[in-house]
Design a protein around this motif. Structure first.
Motif, PDB file in Angstrom:
ATOM      1  N   LYS A   1      33.030  49.733  56.324  1.00  0.00           N
ATOM      2  CA  LYS A   1      33.997  50.399  55.447  1.00  0.00           C
ATOM      3  C   LYS A   1      35.325  49.646  55.348  1.00  0.00           C
ATOM      4  O   LYS A   1      36.192  50.027  54.554  1.00  0.00           O
ATOM      5  N   LYS A   2      35.459  48.592  56.116  1.00  0.00           N
ATOM      6  CA  LYS A   2      36.626  47.722  55.982  1.00  0.00           C
ATOM      7  C   LYS A   2      36.427  46.681  54.875  1.00  0.00           C
ATOM      8  O   LYS A   2      37.373  45.989  54.499  1.00  0.00           O
ATOM      9  N   LEU A   3      35.190  46.610  54.367  1.00  0.00           N
ATOM     10  CA  LEU A   3      34.878  45.577  53.373  1.00  0.00           C
ATOM     11  C   LEU A   3      35.629  45.825  52.067  1.00  0.00           C
ATOM     12  O   LEU A   3      35.568  46.890  51.479  1.00  0.00           O
ATOM     13  N   LYS A   4      36.325  44.817  51.618  1.00  0.00           N
ATOM     14  CA  LYS A   4      37.001  44.857  50.332  1.00  0.00           C
ATOM     15  C   LYS A   4      37.183  43.430  49.863  1.00  0.00           C
ATOM     16  O   LYS A   4      37.830  42.620  50.529  1.00  0.00           O
ATOM     17  N   GLY A   5      36.569  43.098  48.737  1.00  0.00           N
ATOM     18  CA  GLY A   5      36.665  41.734  48.246  1.00  0.00           C
ATOM     19  C   GLY A   5      35.564  41.407  47.269  1.00  0.00           C
ATOM     20  O   GLY A   5      34.963  42.291  46.660  1.00  0.00           O
ATOM     21  N   LYS A   6      35.259  40.148  47.151  1.00  0.00           N
ATOM     22  CA  LYS A   6      34.311  39.648  46.160  1.00  0.00           C
ATOM     23  C   LYS A   6      32.915  39.552  46.768  1.00  0.00           C
ATOM     24  O   LYS A   6      32.708  38.886  47.775  1.00  0.00           O
ATOM     25  N   ASP A   7      31.977  40.247  46.155  1.00  0.00           N
ATOM     26  CA  ASP A   7      30.573  40.104  46.502  1.00  0.00           C
ATOM     27  C   ASP A   7      29.932  39.198  45.447  1.00  0.00           C
ATOM     28  O   ASP A   7      30.179  39.364  44.256  1.00  0.00           O
ATOM     29  N   ARG A   8      29.105  38.257  45.892  1.00  0.00           N
ATOM     30  CA  ARG A   8      28.547  37.270  44.955  1.00  0.00           C
ATOM     31  C   ARG A   8      27.676  37.898  43.876  1.00  0.00           C
ATOM     32  O   ARG A   8      27.559  37.360  42.772  1.00  0.00           O
ATOM     33  N   LEU A   9      27.078  39.041  44.168  1.00  0.00           N
ATOM     34  CA  LEU A   9      26.163  39.656  43.212  1.00  0.00           C
ATOM     35  C   LEU A   9      26.776  40.834  42.458  1.00  0.00           C
ATOM     36  O   LEU A   9      26.394  41.095  41.317  1.00  0.00           O
TER      37      LEU A   9
END
Length: 404
Positions: A338-346
């Motif tokens: 839940k800390k994830l925030k940013g660019k996902d390649r897909l």
């Protein structure tokens, strides 16, 4: 719990970082892909999802800590009791640490309840029920790709902006279809549109003639197909035979994937409006992933669906969280995710909210005419991009008990 022999490097890393009590159970992180391998979702999920999870494990490559990953899989047969029995055995006997995929909302909601408060993480990358991040939200569950709220509201919004005020629904009579129709109806009626009728059909219907005739006779501008997989394919094929598009009505498929379009062909699917979270031909990153996927054993050149891309993305995010925490226990891994925030390649710009909902942009496509397609799987024309903060239900409206 599995034996707790953890490699020395991981143990020293955890000690150095001050993480107390974290551990990887046994000598392997085991991820179970649970989906429909033999039924109506076998092309959009099936063994393609298994290969996507394997790709994620390969790209994770131990997370810099020599963490071993094992991918297992099973067929839930679109039955909640079968899915529950598999998940329970995985949890209590086989040492599976996370379950990923799970198309079919009834199965997904059952798994969500079963693993709540256990050490298992549920990566609901194909379960469409909005309840997973609403009234049934769980500290163990992350929901990727799509859900009924996004499908219903976002599709209705995009179509109404293009003049589609009057609707008729053809809906599969279980949690998925009911949820999509309910969400879309709420949006339509709140924004000045009308729902002129609805026909319900069982899962796995082959003959849609009577439903399509009712939709045609309603004179609704938009016919919404609140179903998925083989049901949607059969409905679209038979709609072409009825000449519905030629009569001025627009068909909208709430949950149709590029694999389905490939199966029915552009001559039949042309003009369909489709909401997708992922399309293989969007940019260099999606094309690179898709070509790797197409070359995998058993894929025979098939491009990945959004659900299969979601299995890859959610599995890789989970494994990265395991590496970051040194633990495969949901109480450690899910807060880290839940800390994830940013660019996902897909999936582009992504954020994982406290209710477990992964938000990312959504896209409204129109299926191309046969003469417009220049190469294999060149099927979609982008009509509209829906930003992440508009594509999914506002966190305050879901009723999730995890939201403070």
């Amino acid at each position: 719990m599995k034996a707790t022999a953890v490699c020395t490097a991981v143990a020293l890393s955890l000690a150095a970082s001050g993480v107390s009590g974290a551990e990887i159970s046994g000598d392997v992180v085991r991820v179970g892909v649970l989906n429909d391998i033999s039924g109506i979702f076998q092309d959009t999920n099936g063994m393609g999802s298994v290969e996507a999870a394997r790709m994620a494990a390969e790209d994770f490559s131990g997370g810099g800590k020599n963490i071993k990953v094992d991918i297992v899989y099973a067929d839930h047969q679109n039955k909640a009791d079968v899915g529950s029995a598999i998940a329970r055995k995985w949890l209590e006997v086989d040492g599976v640490d996370a379950i990923v995929d799970v198309p079919n909302s009834a199965v997904g909601l059952t798994i969500n309840s079963l693993v709540r408060d256990s050490r298992m993480t549920f990566l609901a990358s194909s379960t469409a029920s909005s309840d997973l991040t609403g009234k049934a939200c769980s500290p163990n569950t992350i929901q990727w790709v799509n859900d009924a709220w996004a499908t219903g509201n976002t599709t209705a919004s995009a179509m109404m902006a293009r003049g589609g005020k009057d609707w008729y629904f053809i809906t599969v009579n279980y949690a998925l279809g009911q949820g999509i129709e309910a969400e879309a109806t709420r949006y339509i009626e709140q924004h000045g549109g009308k729902v002129l009728g609805s026909s319900k059909h069982p899962l796995g219907t082959s003959d849609f003639a009577s439903f399509l005739l009712q939709a045609q006779n309603s004179k609704a501008k938009v016919i919404g197909l609140a179903n998925a997989g083989g049901d949607t394919i059969n409905a679209v094929k038979q709609a072409a035979e009825f000449g519905i598009a030629q009569g001025g009505q627009t068909m909208v498929a709430f949950l149709l994937f590029v694999n389905d379009v490939h199966g029915m062909g552009l001559k039949v699917a042309q003009g369909l409006q489709i909401l997708e979270a992922f399309y293989w031909d969007m940019d260099d990153d999606t094309r690179a992933f898709a070509r790797r996927f197409a070359a995998r054993p058993g894929m025979n050149g098939k491009m990945p669906s959004a659900n299969q891309a979601g299995v890859y993305a959610s599995t890789l995010a989970y494994l990265n969280a395991v590496a970051a925490t040194g633990s495969d226990d949901a109480k450690d891994v899910v807060p880290q995710m839940k800390k994830l925030k940013g660019k996902d390649r897909l999936f582009g710009d992504v954020t994982i909210r406290q209710d477990g909902r992964v938000i990312h942009p959504m896209y409204l496509f129109e299926v191309k005419k046969p003469e417009e397609s220049k190469y294999p799987y060149d099927y979609y024309r982008l009509i509209a991009t829906i930003p992440a903060d508009q594509a999914f239900r506002p966190i305050a409206d879901g009723g999730c008990s995890l939201v403070k």
